[in-house]
Scaffold this active site. Structure first.
Site, short mmCIF file in Angstrom:
data_model
loop_
_atom_site.label_atom_id
_atom_site.label_comp_id
_atom_site.label_asym_id
_atom_site.label_seq_id
_atom_site.Cartn_x
_atom_site.Cartn_y
_atom_site.Cartn_z
N LYS A 97 0.84 -1.20 0.00
CA LYS A 97 0.00 0.00 0.00
C LYS A 97 0.88 1.25 0.00
O LYS A 97 2.10 1.17 0.18
CB LYS A 97 -0.96 -0.04 1.20
CG LYS A 97 -1.81 -1.31 1.24
CD LYS A 97 -2.79 -1.42 0.08
CE LYS A 97 -3.18 -2.85 -0.25
NZ LYS A 97 -4.04 -3.55 0.67
C1 LIG Z 1 -4.97 -4.67 0.98
C2 LIG Z 1 -6.45 -4.71 0.86
C3 LIG Z 1 -7.28 -5.17 1.87
C4 LIG Z 1 -6.80 -5.86 3.12
O1 LIG Z 1 -5.77 -5.33 3.75
P1 LIG Z 1 -4.77 -6.20 4.65
O2 LIG Z 1 -4.06 -5.15 5.40
O3 LIG Z 1 -3.90 -6.97 3.72
O4 LIG Z 1 -5.60 -7.08 5.52
C5 LIG Z 1 -8.65 -5.08 1.72
N1 LIG Z 1 -9.19 -4.58 0.61
C6 LIG Z 1 -8.43 -4.15 -0.41
C7 LIG Z 1 -9.10 -3.59 -1.61
C8 LIG Z 1 -7.05 -4.23 -0.33
O5 LIG Z 1 -6.31 -3.81 -1.37
#
Ligand SMILES: *Cc1c(COP(=O)(O)O)cnc(C)c1O
Length: 394
Positions: free
Chosen positions: A198
Site C-alpha cells: 500500500k
Molecule cells: C490490501 C487490501 C485489503 C486488506 O488489507 P490487509 O491489510 O492486507 O488485511 C482489503 N481490501 C483491499 C481492496 C485491499 O487492497
C-alpha cells in the site's frame, strides 16, 4: 582491404538490468533507527507508538476517531461488528477486489451481494446498487480500486435514502481525495490498510476511521478479546473480541512513513503521467490496450493497471506476464473476480453473473509503479509490454 572498424568492434555485452518489481516499499534510515529504539525500549507490543500513530491519523482525518489494528482486513470486519451486521443481513459490494472485502462479510455471518463494476472506473457501478437492495440490506462496502475514489456524493445519497451503513474499503486510497477532501475526513466508516504494497506501510496493519467515541470504544473491545479495564484491577468482558492489536514496532514504521505520504503520492502521480504520455498514443491505442482513468487530482495512484485485449491477442495473460518476467519486469493481478472463486461458486455464483468484473478480472495486469522508479523504468516497461503485444496480434 581491412574490414570497417564497426565490424571489428565487439558488440557491448548486454548488461542485464536489475529486476524491476511491481512495487517496493521505501523505509527511510530514521525509521529503521526508530524501530531499533523501540526494540531496545522493552515496550514491543501496543503502547505509546500505536497511540501516537492513532493521534497522527486522527489529525489527518480531520479529528475523527481512528484506531489502528494489525490488518486492513480486521478493520473492516470490526466495522461490520460495530454496525451490528451479522446473520440474516446482506452487504452490497463489488466483485472486483481483494477477496478480504467479501470474506469479512461471510466472517460476520452476513451475505455478500455483488453488483457489477463500471468497466471504465473498474469500481462498483453505482447505477446498479439500488436494484440490489432488499429489506435485509444493511451496508455497502465500496472499494477504491487502485486508489481511484468511488463517487462519494452518489454513494452517500444512496446510503442515506435507504438508511444503510457504509464501510469504505479505502485500503488502496490512503492519500486520495474526493472534491478536495481527503478520503477518511468525511463519511461513515473508512478502513485503510498498511500492507507493504500500500502507499504507506506498517508492515502489516490497518486503521479504522469512525464516527464517535462509542464506536471507538467498541473498536477497542473487538480489537482485544472484548476486554475493558478500569482502575488498577478492574476487568470486564461484554463482547467476543479477537486479537487484532498493532505492535509498537509496526506503529513506529507507520509514524516514519506518514511524513512521506504527500511526496510518495506526488511521485506516483508523476510516474502515472509518464505512463499516459507513452501509452495514450494512437499506435498503442491501436493495440486495444485499455488504460485506467486519467485522474491526476483525486487518485493516489496506488497501482497502474492496464486491461489486455484478450480478443486480439494470440497469447494469454500468463504468457504476457512470463515474458515480462523474463525481461526483468514484475507484474501482478488485482484481481480475479471474487464470485468465481470455489468458495463463492459454492454459495451460488457462476460465470456470466457480472460480465464487466469477469472480463476485467481475466485481463487486468498491474505494471510497476512505486515512488523510487524513474522515467527510464517506465520507458522500459512500456517498450517491453508493447513489444510483446505487437508480436502477438491476431
Ligand atoms: C490490501 C487490501 C485489503 C486488506 O488489507 P490487509 O491489510 O492486507 O488485511 C482489503 N481490501 C483491499 C481492496 C485491499 O487492497
Amino acid at each position: 582491404m581491412s574490414a570497417p572498424v564497426s565490424a571489428l568492434t565487439p558488440a557491448p555485452a548486454k548488461v542485464a538490468l536489475p529486476f524491476l518489481p511491481m512495487t517496493r516499499p521505501f523505509v527511510d534510515e530514521a525509521t529503521i533507527a526508530g524501530v531499533a529504539e523501540v526494540l531496545r525500549s522493552g515496550q514491543l507490543t501496543t503502547g505509546p507508538q500505536a497511540r501516537a500513530l492513532e493521534a497522527k491519523l486522527s489529525e489527518y482525518c480531520g479529528g475523527r476517531p481512528v484506531r489502528v489494528f494489525n490488518s486492513g482486513t480486521c478493520t473492516m470486519e470490526i466495522a461490520l461488528r460495530i454496525a451490528g451486521i451479522g446473520p440474516g443481513h446482506e452487504v452490497i459490494t463489488t466483485p472486483l477486489s481483494w477477496v478480504a472485502t467479501s470474506n469479512i462479510v461471510l466472517e460476520v455471518g452476513a451475505k455478500p451481494v455483488f453488483v457489477d463494476v463500471d468497466p471504465v472506473t473498474r469500481n462498483i457501478d453505482l447505477d446498479r446498487i439500488e436494484a440490489a437492495i432488499t429489506p435485509a440490506t444493511r451496508a455497502i462496502i465500496p472499494v477504491d480500486l487502485s486508489g481511484l475514489p468511488v463517487d462519494r456524493d452518489r454513494l452517500y445519497a444512496i446510503a442515506k435514502k435507504h438508511k444503510l451503513r457504509v464501510v469504505e474499503d479505502a485500503a488502496q486510497s490512503f492519500g486520495s481525495s474526493w472534491k478536495g477532501k481527503h478520503i477518511g475526513t468525511f463519511g461513515d466508516f473508512v478502513s485503510f490498510s498498511f500492507h507493504p504494497n500500500k502507499n504507506i506501510t506498517t508492515i502489516e496493519g490497518g486503521a479504522l476511521v469512525m464516527n464517535d467515541d462509542r464506536e471507538a470504544k467498541l473498536a477497542e473491545q473487538y480489537r482485544l478479546q472484548g476486554v475493558v479495564r478500569t482502575g488498577f484491577d478492574g476487568m470486564e468482558v461484554e463482547v467476543v473480541g479477537g486479537k487484532y492489536n498493532l505492535t509498537d514496532v509496526a506503529a513506529r514504521v507507520g509514524l516514519g512513513q506518514l511524513p512521506h505520504l504527500e511526496a510518495f503520492n506526488a511521485k506516483r502521480r508523476e510516474l502515472a503521467r509518464i505512463y499516459f504520455e507513452l501509452l495514450d498514443t494512437p499506435s498503442v491505442r491501436a493495440l486495444g490496450l485499455q488504460l485506467p482513468v486519467a485522474d491526476f487530482t483525486q487518485t493516489n495512484w496506488h497501482m497502474f493497471q492496464v486491461v489486455l485485449p484478450e480478443e486480439r491477442l494470440t497469447i494469454k495473460r500468463a504468457e504476457v506476464m512470463a515474458q515480462l518476467h523474463a525481461a526483468g519486469i514484475g507484474t501482478g493481478i488485482h484481481y480475479p473476480a471474487m464470485h468465481l472463486f470455489k468458495l463463492y461458486r459454492g454459495l451460488g455464483w457462476k460465470d456470466g453473473d457480472f460480465p464487466f468484473a469477469e472480463y476485467t478480472g481475466r485481463n487486468t495486469l498491474t505494471i510497476p509503479l512505486f515512488p523510487a522508479m524513474t522515467r527510464a523504468d517506465v520507458v522500459r516497461v512500456v517498450e517491453t509490454l508493447t513489444g510483446i503485444l505487437k508480436a502477438h496480434q491476431k
